[in-house]
Design an enzyme around this catalytic site. Structure first.
Site, PDB file in Angstrom:
ATOM      1  N   ALA A   1       0.930  -1.388   0.028  1.00 57.86           N
ATOM      2  CA  ALA A   1      -0.088  -0.085   0.104  1.00 57.86           C
ATOM      3  C   ALA A   1       0.856   1.271  -0.058  1.00 57.86           C
ATOM      4  O   ALA A   1       0.530   2.045  -0.803  1.00 57.86           O
ATOM      5  CB  ALA A   1      -0.903  -0.019   1.246  1.00 57.86           C
TER       6      ALA A   1
ATOM      7  N   ASP B   1      10.323  -6.076  -3.714  1.00 58.46           N
ATOM      8  CA  ASP B   1       9.210  -6.653  -3.048  1.00 58.46           C
ATOM      9  C   ASP B   1       9.141  -8.229  -3.296  1.00 58.46           C
ATOM     10  O   ASP B   1       9.101  -8.408  -4.628  1.00 58.46           O
ATOM     11  CB  ASP B   1       8.184  -5.915  -3.083  1.00 58.46           C
ATOM     12  CG  ASP B   1       6.935  -6.382  -1.773  1.00 58.46           C
ATOM     13  OD1 ASP B   1       6.762  -7.578  -1.595  1.00 58.46           O
ATOM     14  OD2 ASP B   1       6.461  -5.366  -1.407  1.00 58.46           O
TER      15      ASP B   1
ATOM     16  N   ARG C   1      -6.358  -1.242  -1.106  1.00 57.48           N
ATOM     17  CA  ARG C   1      -5.566   0.028  -0.828  1.00 57.48           C
ATOM     18  C   ARG C   1      -4.543   0.114  -1.719  1.00 57.48           C
ATOM     19  O   ARG C   1      -3.909   1.106  -1.872  1.00 57.48           O
ATOM     20  CB  ARG C   1      -4.906  -0.379   0.505  1.00 57.48           C
ATOM     21  CG  ARG C   1      -5.898  -0.813   1.625  1.00 57.48           C
ATOM     22  CD  ARG C   1      -5.159  -1.190   2.947  1.00 57.48           C
ATOM     23  NE  ARG C   1      -4.312  -1.922   2.862  1.00 57.48           N
ATOM     24  CZ  ARG C   1      -4.457  -3.340   2.522  1.00 57.48           C
ATOM     25  NH1 ARG C   1      -5.456  -3.851   2.154  1.00 57.48           N
ATOM     26  NH2 ARG C   1      -3.425  -4.217   2.341  1.00 57.48           N
TER      27      ARG C   1
ATOM     28  N   LYS D   1       4.148  -8.057  -7.216  1.00 53.56           N
ATOM     29  CA  LYS D   1       4.082  -6.549  -6.570  1.00 53.56           C
ATOM     30  C   LYS D   1       4.825  -5.804  -7.085  1.00 53.56           C
ATOM     31  O   LYS D   1       4.318  -4.719  -7.976  1.00 53.56           O
ATOM     32  CB  LYS D   1       3.953  -6.461  -5.136  1.00 53.56           C
ATOM     33  CG  LYS D   1       2.564  -7.166  -4.446  1.00 53.56           C
ATOM     34  CD  LYS D   1       2.758  -6.692  -2.868  1.00 53.56           C
ATOM     35  CE  LYS D   1       1.490  -7.213  -2.143  1.00 53.56           C
ATOM     36  NZ  LYS D   1       1.270  -6.860  -0.910  1.00 53.56           N
TER      37      LYS D   1
ATOM     38  N   ASP E   1       5.992  -3.156   6.291  1.00 55.53           N
ATOM     39  CA  ASP E   1       5.014  -3.609   7.389  1.00 55.53           C
ATOM     40  C   ASP E   1       5.555  -4.356   8.521  1.00 55.53           C
ATOM     41  O   ASP E   1       4.579  -4.746   9.307  1.00 55.53           O
ATOM     42  CB  ASP E   1       3.745  -4.213   6.722  1.00 55.53           C
ATOM     43  CG  ASP E   1       4.176  -5.569   6.221  1.00 55.53           C
ATOM     44  OD1 ASP E   1       5.338  -6.013   6.367  1.00 55.53           O
ATOM     45  OD2 ASP E   1       3.409  -6.382   5.442  1.00 55.53           O
TER      46      ASP E   1
ATOM     47  N   CYS F   1       0.096 -20.037  31.105  1.00 52.56           N
ATOM     48  CA  CYS F   1      -0.972 -20.671  31.829  1.00 52.56           C
ATOM     49  C   CYS F   1      -2.240 -20.065  31.810  1.00 52.56           C
ATOM     50  O   CYS F   1      -3.134 -20.552  31.828  1.00 52.56           O
ATOM     51  CB  CYS F   1      -0.457 -20.535  33.401  1.00 52.56           C
ATOM     52  SG  CYS F   1      -0.593 -19.073  34.074  1.00 52.56           S
TER      53      CYS F   1
END
Length: 1063
Positions: free
Chosen positions: A483, A509, A520, A533, A581, A637
């Site tokens: 984006a 990328d 987006r 991309k 990101d 736990c």
């Protein structure tokens, strides 16, 4: 293995990547004779049913807005008037958001000037109407939004069919007329007027005389787990101290699940005061209520807020408080308020904008502002008129700069969302912003501002042609093509960055395009799904500006790819822009920029929030110098035995999913593929984790082995019994409801919740859906065909399959140990005979392996959140909700389970566009050079509030020693091939004692080891090659070492990284 470098940008590749299939878009055009009724015929009709929301497409946006807001948007019609750069940005953001319809209005034609700011236009569009030239490319962004155009003058009556109207290029007289109509219309029409003038921008909002904000911020209601409530007037409510409360004085809260003082469980909102980190005072008399026993949750009731907007005509004279962005410019907004009005008068009188570099026009505008100021009443009159600001305002008044359009396109788009949905607080009512610091440090020559018949003329009118040449010759590295990366590529191509043969933009990328990206990442289309991309984004950027010199790579920038992104690559860069990101990748790029002394422009978004950070060599601290504290993790736990909220249940569910369907099948395959190596590794580990792993593998291949789909149904049914009945029975047997701790306090006190076992019922829809999802995924893991009836949980065949499963009665065991220590990192304890147990388990595993079909392998299932047809979220939400039922925790819908378990980062186009605009304003400074620290700006913004905070970056920490000083940006360079002794002497000459020297992960020297003194006369490079296995590529002449030092007083002192040039 990562792909090699790939270059895009050629005509062939661009054409093949961006060529779209035949799509018949619904594009309507209207002219001046079209009535509003004709206009409405082009809209999608509301049949009374809520619009369907494509959750795969809008998942990140749904995480910000929620379904109700998205439905309101999908029923909203919006007008965007003025299709220059700002209008294009607003329209893009609204179409990506998924409004019902967008009408584009512009009476003018595309000019060469427009190509500097509008990403929709190309040179072949010059002479066409701006609205008509925009519509097809905008329609490609979202085919479900109806897009139409108006190309001639509009009347105020035509605004009646819209929920919101945005004007980006309108004179003040007309704006006042239209706003008055919208303000008085029933219901009111939200009116937004926004302008970008060079490095100045403004926005005005009028949502009518009475507007209700349903949700004033982007926060979930605050909650707290009650520890005690006093019988007082007023009553003191105390909370468990595991988390600080976020309640504020005046908040309204409701109570639930209180035992004892049940009068408070009536759902009535009650006001609080004296809010503290772990308590508040309740404005209520509880003296006659029952005595508090235990339990209870307080939940904030978010209150709507009513706003009374003033019409533009009134607000111009009485603007009220201006929304500030930079406290260093707190007196700037009142001046800009006058400046924008004066510009409107200038244009009205002269029929043109002020000419860039014209002293006469600048003087005229200054005189207008001065005269207007004199007419103001005493308390509103400005004490001083900053003529320098006004001169710059006049100079760039005609220019729509892309970064400014991106910023105000994001802001205006978000205001439309607020107007149509009531979600988040609108701007009330004026916001002015400028970035004069982006101008070159040295004064500009007026002659350098003259147009040169270039698409960059608007930018030249502000920055000059010499600086424009620098932009075009810049060598830029953009890391990430998501984006942020898409927005950056659009901005950079419009700005002309790397658009000369001497310049170059590299983008990398390693990801591919998915459907959820399309809401987006606007450079991608649905026919690009599955493609790289970076390649698609680069090809799309070349269409925006064919001069862009871009190289697209599919390599992840990491230590593993330093042969691709090598020293010459980094040394040749002018600036790095992060579009990442995750923090790990950001820290790596930061370390590379630090090493090679390169500016790094950093940014990130989270829903409506964004931040930008400028990392400038020797001026600012680096990105890694300050870190956010790690997110608080629930103790193991708590997650496994004592959950008290749905997040705990979902964390457990995700863990169980991965263990059952990915990790254990992977272990099975590892054993079956290389049994001897696998067994050797298990024996070598010899710990409790190795034992548990073996037990799970044996269980998977033994008692839980599946050959038929009926086996898978049986496995799912028995898992239900184990998880939600047997384990709960064992837990409550070990710790009964009246159990006490060693100190005598009730064991089941807040925040612990006492669980109840579930009784399986084939009539319960949720129970059947759990069995369905679990059995289908089990079958997938065992490569078993799934019958069609298995996907219909109401089918007779499915119900019969469940009923065929035999479930044994469970009897709790004594002396079962259940971990309650919040600091424990494992749920089991080690024993002295683990090795012997492992040997026995391996014998069982070998025996079972001989019984398996030849070549048997399992199919490990990796969790995939963005495919709603794969049953992954169905199983996780089923696991979480059944567990929530055990503990009396409110259940979660499938979509929210997807957000939490999938760790989906909320994201919207408006915030992304705004963030990149802020960064590109800083890019002007970086490429121009010569700016000081106080010229740069880091930004934090939250469009929901709204809030804009711009501040000077923090300088790097300076370390001083004797007459030396250095920061994290410095590196000590030694241009000799030294021995270890000579290196130590080099430090001693500077008053430093080097007591430890390392290269990579290996220690070359430490003063505490006597044997290291034998290395004194050896070359440091030889030690590094021998001990740390250093390999220096031929292109590199140096290697780096880390040295730990003490000063004369034996105080540790951090010294820079040391580079030894040995050849």
């Amino acid at each position: 293995m990562l792909p090699k470098r790939k270059v895009v940008g050629t005509d062939v590749e661009t054409e093949s990547l961006l060529k779209k299939p035949r799509i018949d878009f619904l594009i309507a055009t209207a002219n001046n004779n079209s009535s509003s009724n004709n206009r409405l015929e082009t809209m999608a009709f509301d049949d009374g049913n809520p619009p369907e929301i494509d959750e795969d497409l809008h998942s990140r946006q749904l995480a910000v807005y929620g379904r109700e807001t998205m439905r309101r948007l999908a029923a909203s019609n919006v007008l965007v008037s003025g299709m220059q750069g700002l209008g294009a940005e607003v329209a893009k953001n609204l179409i990506l958001a998924g409004v019902k319809s967008v009408t584009l209005h512009d009476e003018g034609s595309v000019e060469l000037w427009d190509l500097s700011s509008n990403f929709l236009f190309s040179e072949k569009d010059i002479g066409k109407n701006r609205a008509l030239a925009s519509v097809q490319k905008l329609q490609e962004l979202n085919s479900s939004v109806v897009i139409s155009t108006w190309t001639t003058q509009i009347s105020k009556e035509q605004l009646s069919c819209f929920q919101a109207v945005v004007f980006t290029n309108i004179n003040l007289e007309k704006a006042i007329e239209f706003d008055e109509y919208c303000h008085n219309h029933q219901p009111p029409i939200a009116f937004i007027k926004s302008e970008v003038r060079g490095l100045f921008g403004s926005i005005f909002c009028d949502f009518g005389p009475e507007f209700t904000v349903l949700d004033v911020d982007d926060k979930e209601p605050h909650t707290g787990i009650i520890a005690s409530i006093s019988n007082d007037n007023p009553a003191l409510v105390s909370f468990v101290d595991d988390e600080r409360l976020e309640f504020q004085d005046g908040d309204l809260v409701v109570f639930s699940e209180i035992k004892g003082m049940t009068e408070l469980n009536d759902g009535k909102p009650r006001r609080i005061k004296n809010a503290r980190p772990f308590s508040f005072v309740l404005e209520e008399d509880t003296t006659k209520f029952g005595e508090y026993d235990k339990g209870g949750i307080a939940t904030q009731v978010k209150q709507p807020k009513n706003l009374n907007f003033k019409p533009l005509k009134v607000a111009l004279r009485d603007p009220g408080y201006f929304l500030l962005s930079d406290f260093a410019k707190s007196f700037r907004p009142p001046l800009l308020h006058l400046a924008f009005e004066a510009l409107d008068k200038f244009i009205s009188k002269t029929g043109r904008f002020p000419i860039a570099g014209s002293d006469e026009d600048s003087r005229r505008l200054v005189d207008m502002v001065t005269a207007m100021n004199e007419e103001l009443p005493g308390d509103a009159k400005l004490g001083e008129i900053d003529e320098n600001v006004l001169q710059h305002f006049a100079c760039g008044a005609r220019a729509v700069l892309n970064p400014m359009a991106a910023i105000f396109g994001g802001i205006a788009g978000q205001e439309v969302v607020k107007a149509c949905s009531g979600k988040f607080h609108p701007i009330y009512q004026f916001f002015y912003f400028d970035s004069l610091e982006s101008l070159p440090a040295e004064p500009l020559d007026p002659g350098d501002l003259m147009p040169i018949s270039s698409r960059y003329d608007p930018q030249i009118s502000v920055f000059g042609s010499k600086l424009q040449k620098k932009f075009e010759e810049a060598k830029v590295f953009v890391v990430g093509a998501g984006a942020l990366g898409c927005e950056f590529l659009k901005n950079l191509s419009l700005m002309g960055v790397s658009c000369d043969s001497q310049g170059k933009l590299v983008i990398t990328d390693d990801d591919v395009i998915e459907k959820s990206n399309l809401s987006r990442q606007f450079l991608f289309r649905d026919w690009n799904i599955g493609q790289a991309k970076s390649t698609v984004a680069a090809a799309a950027a070349v269409l925006i500006n064919p001069s862009l010199n871009i190289e697209a790579l599919q390599n992840r920038a990491s230590p593993d790819t330093e042969n691709v992104f090598d020293d010459p690559f980094w040394e040749g860069l002018d600036v790095v822009i992060n579009a990442l990101d995750n923090v790990t990748a950001r820290l790596y790029i930061d370390s590379r920029c630090l090493y090679f002394q390169k500016p790094l422009l950093e940014s990130g978004t989270l829903g409506t929030k964004c931040n930008t950070q400028m990392v400038i060599p020797h001026l600012t601290e680096n990105y890694g110098a300050s870190r956010d504290p790690p997110e608080k993790q629930a103790p193991m736990c708590t997650v496994h035995s004592f959950p008290h909220n749905i997040d705990h249940c979902l964390t457990w569910a995700r863990s169980e999913f991965e263990g059952l369907l990915e990790k254990t099948p992977t272990e099975v395959n590892s054993f079956l593929s290389k049994p001897n190596e696998y067994k050797a590794a298990i024996r070598s580990a010899g710990d409790v984790q190795a034992k548990e792993t073996l037990e799970r593998v044996i269980e998977c291949l033994g008692t839980e082995y599946c050959e038929t789909f009926q086996d898978c149904v049986a496995w799912a049914r028995l898992k239900f019994e184990d998880y939600f009945s047997n384990r709960v029975k064992q837990l409550t047997f070990t710790f009964p409801e009246d159990a006490a701790t060693s100190t005598g306090f009730p064991f089941w006190s807040a925040p612990k919740r006492f669980p109840r076992p579930l009784v399986f019922s084939v009539e319960d829809v949720a129970h059947r859906h759990f069995i369905m999802a679990a059995s289908i995924l089990r079958a997938e893991a065992f490569c078993i065909n799934v019958p069609d009836w298995a996907k219909r949980p109401d089918s007779n065949e499915f119900v019969a399959a469940i009923k065929r499963v035999t479930v044994s009665e469970f009897h709790p065991k004594r002396d079962v140990k259940i971990v309650t220590d919040e600091k424990a990192t494992t749920l089991t304890t080690a024993s002295t005979d683990d090795a012997a147990v492992i040997d026995g388990l391996i014998l069982k595993l070998d025996e079972r392996a001989t019984e398996l079909p030849s070549g048997f392998r399992m199919n490990p299932i990796q969790f995939e959140k963005d495919d709603d047809t794969n049953y992954h979220i169905d199983l996780i939400s089923g696991l979480a909700n059944m567990r929530a039922r055990n503990y009396g925790i409110p259940e979660v819908e499938k979509l929210k389970a997807k957000f939490i378990a999938g760790r989906i980062i909320p994201a919207i186009a408006t915030t992304t566009a705004m963030a990149t605009g802020f960064v590109c304003l800083e890019l002007y400074k970086v490429l121009a050079g010569g700016h000081k620290l106080d010229d740069y700006r880091n930004t934090f913004a939250n469009l929901a509030l709204p809030l804009f905070v711009m501040a000077e970056p923090v300088g790097p920490k300076v370390i001083k020693h004797r007459d030396l000083s250095w920061t994290v940006w410095d590196r000590w360079i030694i241009r000799e091939n030294l021995t270890l002794r000579e290196l130590l002497q080099w430090f001693q000459a500077r008053g430093l004692t080097a007591y430890s020297i390392s290269c990579g992960q290996s220690l070359l020297y430490n003063s505490i080891f006597p044997r290291h003194r034998e290395r004194m006369d050896r070359k440091v490079v030889d030690l590094a090659m021998e001990i740390s296995k250093l390999e220096v590529p031929p292109s590199r002449r140096h290697f780096d070492i880390v040295v730990a030092c003490e000063d004369e007083e034996e105080n540790d002192i951090d010294v820079p990284l040391v580079s030894i040039y040995f050849r």
